[in-house]
Write an enzyme that holds these catalytic residues in place. Sequence first.
Site, PDB file in Angstrom:
ATOM      1  N   ASP A   1       1.493  -1.141   0.311  1.00  0.00           N
ATOM      2  CA  ASP A   1       0.427  -0.077   0.137  1.00  0.00           C
ATOM      3  C   ASP A   1       0.987   1.134   0.009  1.00  0.00           C
ATOM      4  O   ASP A   1       1.926   1.297   0.928  1.00  0.00           O
ATOM      5  CB  ASP A   1      -1.178  -0.066   1.289  1.00  0.00           C
TER       6      ASP A   1
ATOM      7  N   ASP B   1      -3.226   4.407  -2.268  1.00  0.00           N
ATOM      8  CA  ASP B   1      -4.058   4.573  -2.132  1.00  0.00           C
ATOM      9  C   ASP B   1      -4.883   6.624  -2.177  1.00  0.00           C
ATOM     10  O   ASP B   1      -4.010   7.121  -2.456  1.00  0.00           O
ATOM     11  CB  ASP B   1      -3.961   5.213   0.085  1.00  0.00           C
TER      12      ASP B   1
ATOM     13  N   GLU C   1      -6.677   3.362  -6.003  1.00  0.00           N
ATOM     14  CA  GLU C   1      -7.715   3.626  -5.287  1.00  0.00           C
ATOM     15  C   GLU C   1      -8.531   4.400  -6.074  1.00  0.00           C
ATOM     16  O   GLU C   1      -8.004   6.045  -5.000  1.00  0.00           O
ATOM     17  CB  GLU C   1      -8.072   3.502  -3.833  1.00  0.00           C
TER      18      GLU C   1
ATOM     19  N   HIS D   1     -10.835  -4.029   3.032  1.00  0.00           N
ATOM     20  CA  HIS D   1     -10.522  -3.528   4.518  1.00  0.00           C
ATOM     21  C   HIS D   1     -11.062  -2.527   5.033  1.00  0.00           C
ATOM     22  O   HIS D   1     -11.622  -1.536   6.066  1.00  0.00           O
ATOM     23  CB  HIS D   1      -9.320  -3.239   4.812  1.00  0.00           C
ATOM     24  N   ASP D   2     -12.194  -1.916   3.844  1.00  0.00           N
ATOM     25  CA  ASP D   2     -12.943  -0.362   4.361  1.00  0.00           C
ATOM     26  C   ASP D   2     -14.831  -0.428   3.739  1.00  0.00           C
ATOM     27  O   ASP D   2     -15.754  -0.112   4.114  1.00  0.00           O
ATOM     28  CB  ASP D   2     -13.026   0.781   2.887  1.00  0.00           C
TER      29      ASP D   2
HETATM   30  C1  GLC Z   1      -8.566   5.031   2.079  1.00  0.00           C
HETATM   31  C2  GLC Z   1      -8.078   3.841   2.502  1.00  0.00           C
HETATM   32  C3  GLC Z   1      -8.773   3.713   3.703  1.00  0.00           C
HETATM   33  C4  GLC Z   1      -8.054   4.697   5.126  1.00  0.00           C
HETATM   34  C5  GLC Z   1      -7.566   5.843   3.607  1.00  0.00           C
HETATM   35  C6  GLC Z   1      -7.218   6.738   4.468  1.00  0.00           C
HETATM   36  O1  GLC Z   1      -9.712   5.383   1.648  1.00  0.00           O
HETATM   37  O2  GLC Z   1      -8.468   2.575   1.948  1.00  0.00           O
HETATM   38  O3  GLC Z   1      -8.662   2.396   4.660  1.00  0.00           O
HETATM   39  O4  GLC Z   1      -9.317   5.209   5.723  1.00  0.00           O
HETATM   40  O5  GLC Z   1      -8.328   5.960   2.244  1.00  0.00           O
HETATM   41  O6  GLC Z   1      -5.806   6.624   4.038  1.00  0.00           O
END
Ligand code: GLC
Length: 568
Positions: A101, A203, A261, A336-337
Amino acid sequence: MTNPKRTWWKEAVVYQIYPRSFRDSNGDGIGDLRGIIEKLDYIQSLGVDVVWLNPIYQSPNDDNGYDISDYRDIMAQFGTIADFEEMLAGMHQRGIKLIMDLVVNHSSDEHEWFRQSRRSRDNPYRDYYYWWPAEKGKPPYRWSFFDVNSEAWQFDPPTDAYYLHYFSVKQPDLNWENPRVRREVYDLMRFWLDKGIDGFRIDVAAFFSKELPFREIPEEEIARQYGSWPDYYAKGPRLHEFLQEMHREVLADYDIMTVGEGSGVQIDDALSFVAEDRRELHMFFHFEGMGLDRDPQDPMLPRPGGWRLREFKEVYSRWDAVFKAQGWGSIYLGNHDQSRVVSRWGDDRPEYREASAKLLHTFLLSMRATPYIYYGDELGMTNIRFDSIAAYDDLMTKNYYQQLLQKGRHAEAARFLEGQKRLSRDNGRTPMQWHAGPHAGFTDGTPWLKVNPNHREINAERQEPDENSVLNYLRRMIRVRKANPVLIYGDYHLLAPEHEQLYAYTRTLAKSRALVLLNFSAQEVPFELPADFREAEILINNRDFLAQEGTRVQLQAYQALILLAREA
Ligand code: GLC
Ligand code: CA
């Protein structure tokens, strides 16, 4: 006729591990790298090609590793650089690649850059972050996703200025306008790539460029919960310039994969990130599917009445079409989200849980996009559904709840808490269920987040010897995808778009034709087989039989099936 260039990352199946929750090797209740090392044979046995690890860098864990205080070191709770190197070597020996990540929209406020930056207005690190001097008045409002007050500007007394944080106050946004920041990012990427990793999950990749100077957002947009935030957060004027620079400066030199992402990325912009001639990213995760079961008026709440299959089909078909001639897609139903896939998109009642979990794997692994499977979903793990705020760990849930209480909106707070049983991120973060014993075999200590009590029934040890288990079905489905390039590269064509229970599509590659039938309901669904599938071979079936009468099949509850037409 489409003819995408074949590459390893298009054919790969990715397995995502949330390291905190996978396996704790030393009894402190927190998953770690040595825990992953213990489980490498298990990971290999799934048949996956790539592991994506959520952040493992030094972090005070305000947002479980998404707030990084040292990009070149491993979080002490997770292990050491030596553990990391052993883990990576162990993966490579087993033919598994590793993607890490990359969290560079923001750092931790405990990162040395930020400690310096907040010290004085003329500190050499001042411009590593966005500052707004208080003498200019209050900065234009920006939403924050995790802030207790939903305010992305935080006043910082030492220098009488506000800093920007799209996420929590402990996650200040890095200033990508500053070439020194970009240089730091490229250097740290090389640091890990030169250790031999195979790519990055990036991210919030669409947030790097901010529109400057910050302008006021109209009141009526602010009033709506999060309003039109993608217009302000995910379309910065220099975004593509930055991504192209990153490609030129780093990515182009390595045979790796990148997946951004795509939070905030809308379908019309999709190709600008991944078309080959853009030289930016290989893939990104879109969020349209994740919105299907959220209340359109308030995305923090579940949608009344739930989601509809017709819309689900429409979304995934639309996103297939975008990448028909250029670029490439990714597909996921959980991470994970998000909450657990079988609870959200399947049916986790005991009589349907296994069938519907298998159906979802059949879907993920038969679409024209690189599939991402989240740890635990290979077992059909379910939502834990915490019923008190105290049980939660996630700052997103806790801070939003707090915010509603502070505003005196008690009824809404109660509704939000109820909705989190379906939507909270912690549903997807409960420890991996290895066996039926104490703490599901995740730890010998006290787990950092409660283990789902259903680990007594749902666990890897129990599924291992059972050839009909969800686990063994996933393994089989991965083999089926790999053995049939039509399922990877074939053209996708949706059948019966209006059908409320059935998701049916064909995949076609040269003379090879596959038909995927997914009954997303607890009712039986009849289906008239198209002419070329009447004598077809069954590639996979999540039930042990197929009710067929002549040209008609009668799909059972949550039955999933792939047929391969015999070549003429
Ligand atoms: C992304 C990640 C998430 C995190 C956010 C801030 O959305 O997937 O888990 O809380 O970024 O870094
Ligand atoms: Ca540990």
